[in-house]
Design a protein around this motif. Sequence first.
Motif, PDB file in Angstrom:
ATOM      1  N   THR A   1      39.489  24.722  24.683  1.00 59.79           N
ATOM      2  CA  THR A   1      38.342  24.533  23.805  1.00 59.79           C
ATOM      3  C   THR A   1      38.658  25.010  22.390  1.00 59.79           C
ATOM      4  OG1 THR A   1      37.406  26.668  24.452  1.00 59.79           O
ATOM      5  CG2 THR A   1      36.665  24.720  25.672  1.00 59.79           C
ATOM      6  N   LEU A   2      37.992  24.387  21.427  1.00 58.69           N
ATOM      7  CA  LEU A   2      38.173  24.724  20.023  1.00 58.69           C
ATOM      8  C   LEU A   2      36.922  25.388  19.482  1.00 58.69           C
ATOM      9  CD1 LEU A   2      39.788  21.391  18.782  1.00 58.69           C
ATOM     10  CD2 LEU A   2      40.972  23.549  19.195  1.00 58.69           C
ATOM     11  N   SER A   3      37.089  26.288  18.554  1.00 62.04           N
ATOM     12  CA  SER A   3      35.952  26.878  17.854  1.00 62.04           C
ATOM     13  C   SER A   3      35.411  25.878  16.840  1.00 62.04           C
ATOM     14  CB  SER A   3      36.370  28.168  17.140  1.00 62.04           C
ATOM     15  OG  SER A   3      36.842  29.126  18.055  1.00 62.04           O
ATOM     16  N   ASP A   4      34.161  26.062  16.448  1.00 64.24           N
ATOM     17  CA  ASP A   4      33.573  25.201  15.436  1.00 64.24           C
ATOM     18  C   ASP A   4      34.388  25.286  14.150  1.00 64.24           C
ATOM     19  OD1 ASP A   4      31.640  24.778  17.313  1.00 64.24           O
ATOM     20  OD2 ASP A   4      29.957  25.037  15.937  1.00 64.24           O
ATOM     21  N   GLY A   5      34.567  24.145  13.507  1.00 65.74           N
ATOM     22  CA  GLY A   5      35.306  24.105  12.252  1.00 65.74           C
ATOM     23  C   GLY A   5      35.970  22.760  12.060  1.00 65.74           C
ATOM     24  N   THR A   6      36.675  22.629  10.946  1.00 61.71           N
ATOM     25  CA  THR A   6      37.379  21.393  10.606  1.00 61.71           C
ATOM     26  C   THR A   6      38.877  21.594  10.805  1.00 61.71           C
ATOM     27  OG1 THR A   6      35.692  20.772   8.978  1.00 61.71           O
ATOM     28  CG2 THR A   6      37.837  19.700   8.800  1.00 61.71           C
ATOM     29  N   TYR A   7      39.493  20.680  11.551  1.00 67.52           N
ATOM     30  CA  TYR A   7      40.922  20.732  11.840  1.00 67.52           C
ATOM     31  C   TYR A   7      41.586  19.528  11.169  1.00 67.52           C
ATOM     32  CZ  TYR A   7      39.411  24.110  15.336  1.00 67.52           C
ATOM     33  OH  TYR A   7      38.845  25.198  15.967  1.00 67.52           O
ATOM     34  N   ALA A   8      42.466  19.791  10.221  1.00 62.54           N
ATOM     35  CA  ALA A   8      43.100  18.731   9.454  1.00 62.54           C
ATOM     36  C   ALA A   8      43.946  17.845  10.357  1.00 62.54           C
ATOM     37  CB  ALA A   8      43.949  19.327   8.331  1.00 62.54           C
ATOM     38  N   VAL A   9      44.327  16.689   9.824  1.00 60.45           N
ATOM     39  CA  VAL A   9      45.146  15.743  10.574  1.00 60.45           C
ATOM     40  C   VAL A   9      46.436  16.417  11.038  1.00 60.45           C
ATOM     41  CG1 VAL A   9      46.468  13.609  10.390  1.00 60.45           C
ATOM     42  CG2 VAL A   9      44.198  13.751   9.361  1.00 60.45           C
ATOM     43  N   ASN A  10      46.748  16.220  12.310  1.00 57.19           N
ATOM     44  CA  ASN A  10      47.983  16.714  12.938  1.00 57.19           C
ATOM     45  C   ASN A  10      48.063  18.231  13.043  1.00 57.19           C
ATOM     46  OD1 ASN A  10      48.910  14.092  13.289  1.00 57.19           O
ATOM     47  ND2 ASN A  10      49.984  14.074  11.337  1.00 57.19           N
ATOM     48  N   VAL A  11      46.984  18.937  12.786  1.00 57.10           N
ATOM     49  CA  VAL A  11      46.991  20.394  12.937  1.00 57.10           C
ATOM     50  C   VAL A  11      47.016  20.778  14.415  1.00 57.10           C
ATOM     51  CG1 VAL A  11      45.488  22.406  12.736  1.00 57.10           C
ATOM     52  CG2 VAL A  11      46.009  21.054  10.724  1.00 57.10           C
ATOM     53  N   ILE A  12      46.318  20.013  15.250  1.00 51.98           N
ATOM     54  CA  ILE A  12      46.246  20.315  16.686  1.00 51.98           C
ATOM     55  C   ILE A  12      47.381  19.588  17.401  1.00 51.98           C
ATOM     56  CG2 ILE A  12      44.764  20.337  18.715  1.00 51.98           C
ATOM     57  CD1 ILE A  12      42.404  19.910  16.797  1.00 51.98           C
ATOM     58  N   GLN A  13      48.232  20.349  18.066  1.00 51.11           N
ATOM     59  CA  GLN A  13      49.392  19.767  18.733  1.00 51.11           C
ATOM     60  C   GLN A  13      49.491  20.274  20.177  1.00 51.11           C
ATOM     61  OE1 GLN A  13      52.910  20.562  16.420  1.00 51.11           O
ATOM     62  NE2 GLN A  13      52.132  19.501  14.587  1.00 51.11           N
ATOM     63  N   ILE A  14      50.035  19.408  21.024  1.00 49.93           N
ATOM     64  CA  ILE A  14      50.279  19.755  22.433  1.00 49.93           C
ATOM     65  C   ILE A  14      51.776  19.652  22.697  1.00 49.93           C
ATOM     66  CG2 ILE A  14      49.648  19.340  24.827  1.00 49.93           C
ATOM     67  CD1 ILE A  14      47.270  19.928  23.068  1.00 49.93           C
ATOM     68  N   LYS A  15      52.343  20.715  23.268  1.00 51.43           N
ATOM     69  CA  LYS A  15      53.768  20.717  23.602  1.00 51.43           C
ATOM     70  C   LYS A  15      53.917  20.698  25.123  1.00 51.43           C
ATOM     71  CE  LYS A  15      56.492  23.670  21.511  1.00 51.43           C
ATOM     72  NZ  LYS A  15      57.143  24.967  21.191  1.00 51.43           N
ATOM     73  N   LYS A  16      54.639  19.707  25.650  1.00 49.03           N
ATOM     74  CA  LYS A  16      54.927  19.624  27.078  1.00 49.03           C
ATOM     75  C   LYS A  16      56.268  20.303  27.349  1.00 49.03           C
ATOM     76  CE  LYS A  16      54.080  18.225  31.277  1.00 49.03           C
ATOM     77  NZ  LYS A  16      54.187  16.806  31.632  1.00 49.03           N
ATOM     78  N   LEU A  17      56.318  21.138  28.411  1.00 47.46           N
ATOM     79  CA  LEU A  17      57.514  21.914  28.727  1.00 47.46           C
ATOM     80  C   LEU A  17      58.116  21.468  30.055  1.00 47.46           C
ATOM     81  CD1 LEU A  17      56.118  25.468  27.866  1.00 47.46           C
ATOM     82  CD2 LEU A  17      57.317  23.901  26.342  1.00 47.46           C
ATOM     83  N   ASP A  18      59.436  21.607  30.156  1.00 41.07           N
ATOM     84  CA  ASP A  18      60.078  21.365  31.447  1.00 41.07           C
ATOM     85  C   ASP A  18      60.095  22.654  32.259  1.00 41.07           C
ATOM     86  OD1 ASP A  18      62.085  22.961  30.397  1.00 41.07           O
ATOM     87  OD2 ASP A  18      63.425  21.283  29.951  1.00 41.07           O
ATOM     88  N   ALA A  19      60.694  22.604  33.434  1.00 39.50           N
ATOM     89  CA  ALA A  19      60.672  23.753  34.335  1.00 39.50           C
ATOM     90  C   ALA A  19      61.370  24.970  33.744  1.00 39.50           C
ATOM     91  CB  ALA A  19      61.326  23.375  35.668  1.00 39.50           C
TER      92      ALA A  19
END
Length: 418
Positions: free
Chosen positions: A117-135
């Motif tokens: 979940t995110l807190s209230d606010g404005t998140y610029a383009v590409n600020v939020i990222q998801i990294k997938k990890l291997d084992a």
Amino acid sequence: VYFYGEQSIVSTESSAVSTDDTQSFSDVITSNIGVVAAVVVAAVVIASSSGNDDGDGDNGNGDNDDDDTNPFFTDTGLSDSDGITKDNTITVDGDGAWRYSIDSGVNFIAGVGNSFTLSDGTYAVNVIQIKKLDAAGGTLSVTNVNETLPLVIDTTKSVFTSLTTVNVKKDTAASATIYTATTNEERVTYTLKDGDQKEKFTIDNTTGELKYKEKQTQIETHKVTIIATDVAGNKAEQLIAVSVKVIGLSTSIVWSGIGDDHKINADEMATTTLSGTVAIIGTVTSINISSIVFKQGDTIHTISNNLPSVDANDNTWTLDNNDTWTSQLTQGDYTVTVNLSGNSGSVTDSSSTTTTAVDTVKPDQPAFDFVDTGLPDNDGITSNGVITVSNLEAGITWGYSTNGGTSFTNGINSSFTL
């Protein structure tokens, strides 16, 4: 068979006809034509299969779908494509370990389950990222959640600033605006809630102007609930009572100097004032305020002395800041009622505000802790980078510093990661 350009064969299958140094490149091709044809056919078969699903889950393109997270959020509100939403949950699709960042990948936080979940606010383009990890903890992929638009998280409902009561003169034309709904936000859509006496009214979706569908010839009171929907999709409701009268009084009630949150803190309590403008139905003179009542649950504090006067020119009034009444307001939610009188007391009426919160108590000092792993569990050396924060009052914001308090980072939920 390996080909380089059109001029050489590096090696051939053992079944090919052997050649010596005196043969030309053309002779080699001619003598090995059967092998070459077989290899070409095999190459064509392989090439034609490259776009099909080869069973490894990557749709044949070499990029395994299991390496992707496919994060998504629900864009609620007046538009489903503007990135403004009340839904603060980012859902992460796919299996395996993952981390997320809200600072363009500078820091990543360990993901739990399949969402965060995110807190209230404005998140610029590409600020939020998801990294997938291997084992082994290596990075398989990094995905941007909002690649084209800023993401605005807004989970706060609008607050009505208009009155909950209104008086209407009997036989007022149906085309007349009898009430205008207002909130603390500009971009709001107004509708009427089913039930009560909705069928008697219409409301302008943009301006909040309320009208009767027909001229009211009877002295009575009708109730209707107005819904204010902001651009993020948050809905606030306000029940108003519309009284049809021969003559009458009403007043707006406004707190000044308390900010947009409609909560009065300790500093604001020392300067805030209460004011309003009296509206008149029919002919009313000698208007005055007979009392102002502050109600918190079953506790009532009434001001009946040193009351503000109503200006005869514009019907405005102001209750100046004074410790004699502000000191009586304690922690909690209040409803304010202003009782009015006119025509030497023959006309009386009252108006009430929506709930205003008094919060003059500072939040408790937060506490933090971490798990000290390793051989001794008290040396402060640990592989666990998660710091848990406790003793947080509901609804507050908090931040943490890793440089001795020089700067602070906004905290999310009840932990952060070093």
